[in-house]
Design a protein around this motif. Sequence first.
Motif, PDB file in Angstrom:
ATOM      1  N   SER A 375     -13.183   3.163 -31.037  1.00 52.96           N
ATOM      2  CA  SER A 375     -12.299   2.691 -29.978  1.00 52.96           C
ATOM      3  C   SER A 375     -12.785   1.369 -29.402  1.00 52.96           C
ATOM      4  CB  SER A 375     -12.190   3.744 -28.881  1.00 52.96           C
ATOM      5  OG  SER A 375     -11.393   3.297 -27.818  1.00 52.96           O
ATOM      6  N   LYS A 376     -14.105   1.273 -29.222  1.00 57.04           N
ATOM      7  CA  LYS A 376     -14.660   0.024 -28.694  1.00 57.04           C
ATOM      8  C   LYS A 376     -14.444  -1.120 -29.666  1.00 57.04           C
ATOM      9  CE  LYS A 376     -18.939  -1.989 -26.904  1.00 57.04           C
ATOM     10  NZ  LYS A 376     -20.381  -1.763 -26.634  1.00 57.04           N
ATOM     11  N   ALA A 377     -14.637  -0.828 -30.974  1.00 56.80           N
ATOM     12  CA  ALA A 377     -14.437  -1.875 -31.968  1.00 56.80           C
ATOM     13  C   ALA A 377     -12.985  -2.320 -32.000  1.00 56.80           C
ATOM     14  CB  ALA A 377     -14.867  -1.365 -33.345  1.00 56.80           C
ATOM     15  N   LYS A 378     -12.056  -1.340 -31.900  1.00 57.31           N
ATOM     16  CA  LYS A 378     -10.640  -1.695 -31.921  1.00 57.31           C
ATOM     17  C   LYS A 378     -10.268  -2.515 -30.681  1.00 57.31           C
ATOM     18  CE  LYS A 378      -7.552   1.210 -30.702  1.00 57.31           C
ATOM     19  NZ  LYS A 378      -6.665   2.380 -30.609  1.00 57.31           N
ATOM     20  N   SER A 379     -10.788  -2.098 -29.513  1.00 61.87           N
ATOM     21  CA  SER A 379     -10.486  -2.839 -28.293  1.00 61.87           C
ATOM     22  C   SER A 379     -11.001  -4.267 -28.368  1.00 61.87           C
ATOM     23  CB  SER A 379     -11.082  -2.114 -27.082  1.00 61.87           C
ATOM     24  OG  SER A 379     -10.516  -0.839 -26.936  1.00 61.87           O
ATOM     25  N   GLU A 380     -12.238  -4.410 -28.905  1.00 64.56           N
ATOM     26  CA  GLU A 380     -12.787  -5.755 -29.036  1.00 64.56           C
ATOM     27  C   GLU A 380     -11.970  -6.587 -30.022  1.00 64.56           C
ATOM     28  OE1 GLU A 380     -16.812  -5.185 -30.158  1.00 64.56           O
ATOM     29  OE2 GLU A 380     -17.496  -4.614 -28.132  1.00 64.56           O
ATOM     30  N   PHE A 381     -11.513  -5.922 -31.119  1.00 70.18           N
ATOM     31  CA  PHE A 381     -10.692  -6.645 -32.086  1.00 70.18           C
ATOM     32  C   PHE A 381      -9.387  -7.118 -31.451  1.00 70.18           C
ATOM     33  CE2 PHE A 381      -7.136  -6.344 -35.077  1.00 70.18           C
ATOM     34  CZ  PHE A 381      -7.485  -7.353 -35.973  1.00 70.18           C
ATOM     35  N   LEU A 382      -8.718  -6.208 -30.714  1.00 69.49           N
ATOM     36  CA  LEU A 382      -7.464  -6.586 -30.060  1.00 69.49           C
ATOM     37  C   LEU A 382      -7.685  -7.708 -29.048  1.00 69.49           C
ATOM     38  CD1 LEU A 382      -5.778  -3.110 -29.477  1.00 69.49           C
ATOM     39  CD2 LEU A 382      -5.050  -4.879 -31.067  1.00 69.49           C
ATOM     40  N   ALA A 383      -8.777  -7.598 -28.279  1.00 80.66           N
ATOM     41  CA  ALA A 383      -9.054  -8.632 -27.276  1.00 80.66           C
ATOM     42  C   ALA A 383      -9.317  -9.981 -27.945  1.00 80.66           C
ATOM     43  CB  ALA A 383     -10.246  -8.213 -26.418  1.00 80.66           C
ATOM     44  N   ASN A 384     -10.116  -9.964 -29.031  1.00 77.68           N
ATOM     45  CA  ASN A 384     -10.423 -11.214 -29.715  1.00 77.68           C
ATOM     46  C   ASN A 384      -9.178 -11.817 -30.349  1.00 77.68           C
ATOM     47  OD1 ASN A 384     -13.136 -11.068 -29.039  1.00 77.68           O
ATOM     48  ND2 ASN A 384     -13.679  -9.918 -30.879  1.00 77.68           N
ATOM     49  N   MET A 385      -8.362 -10.941 -30.993  1.00 79.77           N
ATOM     50  CA  MET A 385      -7.137 -11.438 -31.601  1.00 79.77           C
ATOM     51  C   MET A 385      -6.186 -11.980 -30.533  1.00 79.77           C
ATOM     52  SD  MET A 385      -7.292 -11.401 -34.812  1.00 79.77           S
ATOM     53  CE  MET A 385      -5.584 -11.756 -35.103  1.00 79.77           C
ATOM     54  N   SER A 386      -6.121 -11.292 -29.404  1.00 74.01           N
ATOM     55  CA  SER A 386      -5.278 -11.765 -28.318  1.00 74.01           C
ATOM     56  C   SER A 386      -5.713 -13.146 -27.865  1.00 74.01           C
ATOM     57  CB  SER A 386      -5.331 -10.772 -27.152  1.00 74.01           C
ATOM     58  OG  SER A 386      -4.704 -11.314 -26.024  1.00 74.01           O
ATOM     59  N   HIS A 387      -7.032 -13.330 -27.730  1.00 72.93           N
ATOM     60  CA  HIS A 387      -7.547 -14.621 -27.283  1.00 72.93           C
ATOM     61  C   HIS A 387      -7.263 -15.701 -28.313  1.00 72.93           C
ATOM     62  CE1 HIS A 387     -10.546 -17.773 -26.499  1.00 72.93           C
ATOM     63  NE2 HIS A 387     -10.472 -17.385 -25.233  1.00 72.93           N
ATOM     64  N   GLU A 388      -7.486 -15.378 -29.603  1.00 69.13           N
ATOM     65  CA  GLU A 388      -7.272 -16.378 -30.645  1.00 69.13           C
ATOM     66  C   GLU A 388      -5.808 -16.786 -30.749  1.00 69.13           C
ATOM     67  OE1 GLU A 388      -9.578 -17.909 -32.302  1.00 69.13           O
ATOM     68  OE2 GLU A 388     -11.149 -16.768 -31.293  1.00 69.13           O
ATOM     69  N   ILE A 389      -4.892 -15.822 -30.508  1.00 74.71           N
ATOM     70  CA  ILE A 389      -3.467 -16.145 -30.606  1.00 74.71           C
ATOM     71  C   ILE A 389      -2.979 -16.845 -29.346  1.00 74.71           C
ATOM     72  CG2 ILE A 389      -1.153 -15.145 -30.816  1.00 74.71           C
ATOM     73  CD1 ILE A 389      -2.360 -12.929 -32.495  1.00 74.71           C
ATOM     74  N   ARG A 390      -3.448 -16.381 -28.179  1.00 76.98           N
ATOM     75  CA  ARG A 390      -2.954 -16.931 -26.924  1.00 76.98           C
ATOM     76  C   ARG A 390      -3.382 -18.385 -26.717  1.00 76.98           C
ATOM     77  NH1 ARG A 390      -1.386 -13.608 -22.576  1.00 76.98           N
ATOM     78  NH2 ARG A 390      -0.975 -11.485 -23.201  1.00 76.98           N
ATOM     79  N   THR A 391      -4.539 -18.787 -27.268  1.00 77.96           N
ATOM     80  CA  THR A 391      -4.994 -20.165 -27.066  1.00 77.96           C
ATOM     81  C   THR A 391      -4.013 -21.172 -27.663  1.00 77.96           C
ATOM     82  OG1 THR A 391      -7.306 -19.468 -26.936  1.00 77.96           O
ATOM     83  CG2 THR A 391      -6.876 -21.774 -27.478  1.00 77.96           C
ATOM     84  N   PRO A 392      -3.648 -21.045 -28.967  1.00 81.31           N
ATOM     85  CA  PRO A 392      -2.617 -21.989 -29.459  1.00 81.31           C
ATOM     86  C   PRO A 392      -1.242 -21.735 -28.851  1.00 81.31           C
ATOM     87  CG  PRO A 392      -3.164 -20.360 -31.148  1.00 81.31           C
ATOM     88  CD  PRO A 392      -4.173 -20.192 -30.054  1.00 81.31           C
ATOM     89  N   MET A 393      -0.945 -20.472 -28.481  1.00 82.54           N
ATOM     90  CA  MET A 393       0.339 -20.202 -27.847  1.00 82.54           C
ATOM     91  C   MET A 393       0.457 -20.946 -26.519  1.00 82.54           C
ATOM     92  SD  MET A 393       2.357 -18.419 -29.622  1.00 82.54           S
ATOM     93  CE  MET A 393       3.480 -18.095 -28.290  1.00 82.54           C
ATOM     94  N   ASN A 394      -0.646 -21.048 -25.797  1.00 82.32           N
ATOM     95  CA  ASN A 394      -0.647 -21.793 -24.534  1.00 82.32           C
ATOM     96  C   ASN A 394      -0.252 -23.244 -24.783  1.00 82.32           C
ATOM     97  OD1 ASN A 394      -1.215 -22.048 -21.653  1.00 82.32           O
ATOM     98  ND2 ASN A 394      -2.958 -23.286 -22.304  1.00 82.32           N
ATOM     99  N   ALA A 395      -0.773 -23.804 -25.891  1.00 85.09           N
ATOM    100  CA  ALA A 395      -0.450 -25.184 -26.208  1.00 85.09           C
ATOM    101  C   ALA A 395       1.031 -25.325 -26.560  1.00 85.09           C
ATOM    102  CB  ALA A 395      -1.319 -25.673 -27.361  1.00 85.09           C
ATOM    103  N   ILE A 396       1.561 -24.396 -27.373  1.00 82.75           N
ATOM    104  CA  ILE A 396       2.962 -24.489 -27.808  1.00 82.75           C
ATOM    105  C   ILE A 396       3.902 -24.352 -26.612  1.00 82.75           C
ATOM    106  CG2 ILE A 396       4.741 -23.409 -29.219  1.00 82.75           C
ATOM    107  CD1 ILE A 396       2.514 -22.547 -31.134  1.00 82.75           C
ATOM    108  N   ILE A 397       3.689 -23.289 -25.809  1.00 76.61           N
ATOM    109  CA  ILE A 397       4.585 -23.042 -24.676  1.00 76.61           C
ATOM    110  C   ILE A 397       4.457 -24.151 -23.634  1.00 76.61           C
ATOM    111  CG2 ILE A 397       5.060 -21.458 -22.763  1.00 76.61           C
ATOM    112  CD1 ILE A 397       4.293 -19.168 -24.570  1.00 76.61           C
ATOM    113  N   GLY A 398       3.218 -24.551 -23.355  1.00 78.36           N
ATOM    114  CA  GLY A 398       3.008 -25.585 -22.341  1.00 78.36           C
ATOM    115  C   GLY A 398       3.588 -26.925 -22.750  1.00 78.36           C
ATOM    116  N   MET A 399       3.323 -27.319 -24.005  1.00 78.23           N
ATOM    117  CA  MET A 399       3.838 -28.612 -24.456  1.00 78.23           C
ATOM    118  C   MET A 399       5.369 -28.614 -24.535  1.00 78.23           C
ATOM    119  SD  MET A 399       1.495 -30.774 -24.656  1.00 78.23           S
ATOM    120  CE  MET A 399      -0.284 -30.975 -24.797  1.00 78.23           C
ATOM    121  N   ALA A 400       5.938 -27.482 -24.984  1.00 77.24           N
ATOM    122  CA  ALA A 400       7.397 -27.390 -25.026  1.00 77.24           C
ATOM    123  C   ALA A 400       7.978 -27.496 -23.620  1.00 77.24           C
ATOM    124  CB  ALA A 400       7.826 -26.081 -25.691  1.00 77.24           C
ATOM    125  N   TYR A 401       7.304 -26.888 -22.654  1.00 75.02           N
ATOM    126  CA  TYR A 401       7.777 -26.950 -21.261  1.00 75.02           C
ATOM    127  C   TYR A 401       7.739 -28.384 -20.758  1.00 75.02           C
ATOM    128  CZ  TYR A 401       8.088 -25.934 -16.289  1.00 75.02           C
ATOM    129  OH  TYR A 401       8.463 -25.899 -14.981  1.00 75.02           O
TER     130      TYR A 401
END
Length: 920
Positions: A375-401
């Motif tokens: 469970s800890k490994a899965k949570s860490e994986f989800l958190a890391n994947m969330s961070h890796e995806i959200r960082t470029p998503m911030n750029a896309i959404i922010g720049m589009a705005y």
Amino acid sequence: MRYFLFGTLTRTITLLVLLATLPALGILLYSSVTLSQEREEQTQQTLKEIAASIAREQHSVVDNTRVILAVISQLEEVRQNLPERAAVILNNIVRKNENLLRLQVVALDGAIITSSDRFPPPLSTQERRHLARTLDTGAFTVSRAILDRHSGEFLFLCTLPILKSDGTPMAVVMAHTRLDQRRTDFFHSTESQGAAVRVVDRTGVIAYAYPRSSFVFPGMHLPMDQQDQLRRQRDESGIYNSTFQGTEYVIAFQRVSHSHYDPPYLTVLLSYQKDTAFAEANAMLVRNIILFCLATLLTVGSAVFLSRVSIMRPIRDVIDAAKRLADGDRQARSAYEELGGDLGTLSKGFNDMARALENRESELLEATRAADSASKAKSEFLANMSHEIRTPMNAIIGMAYLAQKSDLDEKQQGYVSKIHAAANTLLGVVNGILDLSKIEAGKMQIDSTAFDLDDVFVETASLAYQLAEEKHLVCSCTMDADVPRQLWGDSLRLGQIMNNLVSSAIRTTQGKQSDPDGKNGEQPGEVAVHVSVHETRGTDVTLAFTILDTGPVLSTTQIEELYQSDVSAATSGSAIGLTLVGRLIRLMRGDVLVRRENGRNIVRCLLPFRVLETPVPYKFTSGELENKRALLVGGGNESRAVTRQMLERFGLIVEEALDVPQAIATLKAAAETGSPVSIALIDGNAMAGELQATAARIKKDSAIVPAPALVLLTGFGRGDVLQNSTEAGFDGILHKPVNASLLYNTIQDLLAGSGTGGKYATAGTTEMKTQETAQRGSSQNLSGVRILLVEDNPINQQIAFELLNDAGADVTLAGNGEEALKTLREKQETAETAFQAILMDLQMPVLDGFEATRRIRKDPALASLPVIAMTAHARSEEWESCREAGMNDYVAKPISVQELFSTLAKWVSPSVEEPGDTLS
């Protein structure tokens, strides 16, 4: 006796059980004998208390009425004979007092001067008699029960003379008074106790009876023998017995007077069947005897069984071992395992159980450690994947705005708005992946808020049209006109369900496929979304969301995936989506029906909501559009009905035409009557592609003066129509399904003559405009606010800097925590340069946000400086870590403009108040 005392254990225990039951039997008989007497006394006392309570309440009603009449008699409006003003006061008093049916001021001759009723009935004969009695007494008077001809109720007239200064009467104020309405539920409750209520006036007329019957009902006289019995009771209250139709009753009475010197005008009677008072006691006696016999048999049988086990020591040993085992001693064992017989078997069984429990506990501990690790490994994986995806998503959404705010033409605005919308959709997918862990942990919850169904429907319809256009599918999205729009429920989860089902239907439907009947060759694929009312119960409504597609036949496995309970079993993307849909539908207490009919898959979701009893005022209402005329031309019946409802909610007067010729005839007729049509909304299908010819026929017709503003309604993504419509002479274009916000802004701009809101308007640009409008004001007014932005990513720096700078903030940048501390030491020396807030990224090189915040908090001069975290991690644990480090608040990435400014507004204040339209 010797046989029992010195015989076997079985005989001894049997004797003891029999001896023990004798006192219990004696007590049972004694209590049963006295129970009837106690029950009768208790019943009599209860009846007296209830009758007294009802009498007190009724006395309070009359006394309050007397006070009200006294106040009315002193009103200047009454004494100066101002009937209209007095009627308003009387009406207000009646509305606030549920015991008053009517208030009147009556002249000495019986004429009604003023009344709380708008059209008061003339006084009846009984009312005139009571008026004369009041004038004779010259004081407050209560009548006998009188049947009101209009309400059908039995009432009491309370009257008080209005005296002149010389003491002679000038008029009479009269109140039609009901029995105390608060006692109605209490009257009903007495029926379950077998009691009956009768309220009798001074002449013996029954004014109230519960329960009613063919023998007793309001308006009839109390039987003469019962009236005689009641007259023989000299006290104000008491108890007596009476016989009616062969049944003996216990009757409690309480007389009611409106003063100590006046005779009673009302008597409350509560009757109770005497047999009922003893029925419960008799039933209890029989029940107790039966239970006593059963208990005796059970006890004797148990004693016989236990007596066969003649050695009690092994039993105690097993009990002690079991207690030690329960207390956590896994080595606890019985010492009599080798003993033969039943006790030996019991002892051996206990020891086997203890050993198995010890082994099982060891296995469970190992399995728990493995599960926690996974469970800890899965949570860490989800958190890391969330961070890796959200960082470029911030750029896309922010720049589009930011791009949407720049000087782009309408076509470019449409492209950028679609990028912005798609990025937000992708962000929703990321959030959906994070929801998997909540589902597995059973922590997914449904929130209930007020929302407008149109907003959710248009969002789903826009997604459906966009995806269908890409695959060249025929798509329709409709909603019945009787579907309530303002609901209470979870709009976010509803959107998730609809978007998942619509996406799945479009994904599995081919652009061209064979005709199911084999007659017309290949036909385009079809997807349809429809919303209707399934069931209505009061303010609760169940809506049916139906998704139809011509894709392949759903297999049994696919249908079961809608109800998949094991998320880990859903390996494909579509299976995960269907799993989320099924779980969310169950959480919302809904149901889903899947079937194949006429070559089409039909998924029907039934979801319950509550209709708002007090609807929120419609946000698109303006006096500027009130009573202006609009014309709807062409399109499907359901589509026209939905659009018509929105236009009428704007305040427009709406007419419809099936085609262009009928529309021209309607426009001419309206111009001739002097009420021309201000705006015409024409469906693209009604013109058969003749855009220019249609616009010219309307705008160049001399009989249509003034010409209406023309708006084209077309399908999503029709770039050719977008380009040709302005050349044809149309003033604006709207994509179906029509968004209420966009429709309102377009019509308002066109009728105002600005022409800016309708030209090539798209859902994205209107969403941007609406969002900015909602955010204007103090939430984006950061004039003069000095903010330190600590962020290592250059793109994130640019987005946040431009947003804050446009709002008037003075922003200083720092690339990591070390630079931030250095900048703070330099700037915080004077009040003119000191920062008012810090926006702190968490994951940075050199010195991260957590450690930088801890060092800031150690400096007394910076202890109160607000620090707001910014991170791409979307977990509650992250916020806990931020609070422990000393941060004040939290903003998630990708940055939501509204969330950013609303969070800053809680911690900083602008130095100068400005109207602020900085992001428009």
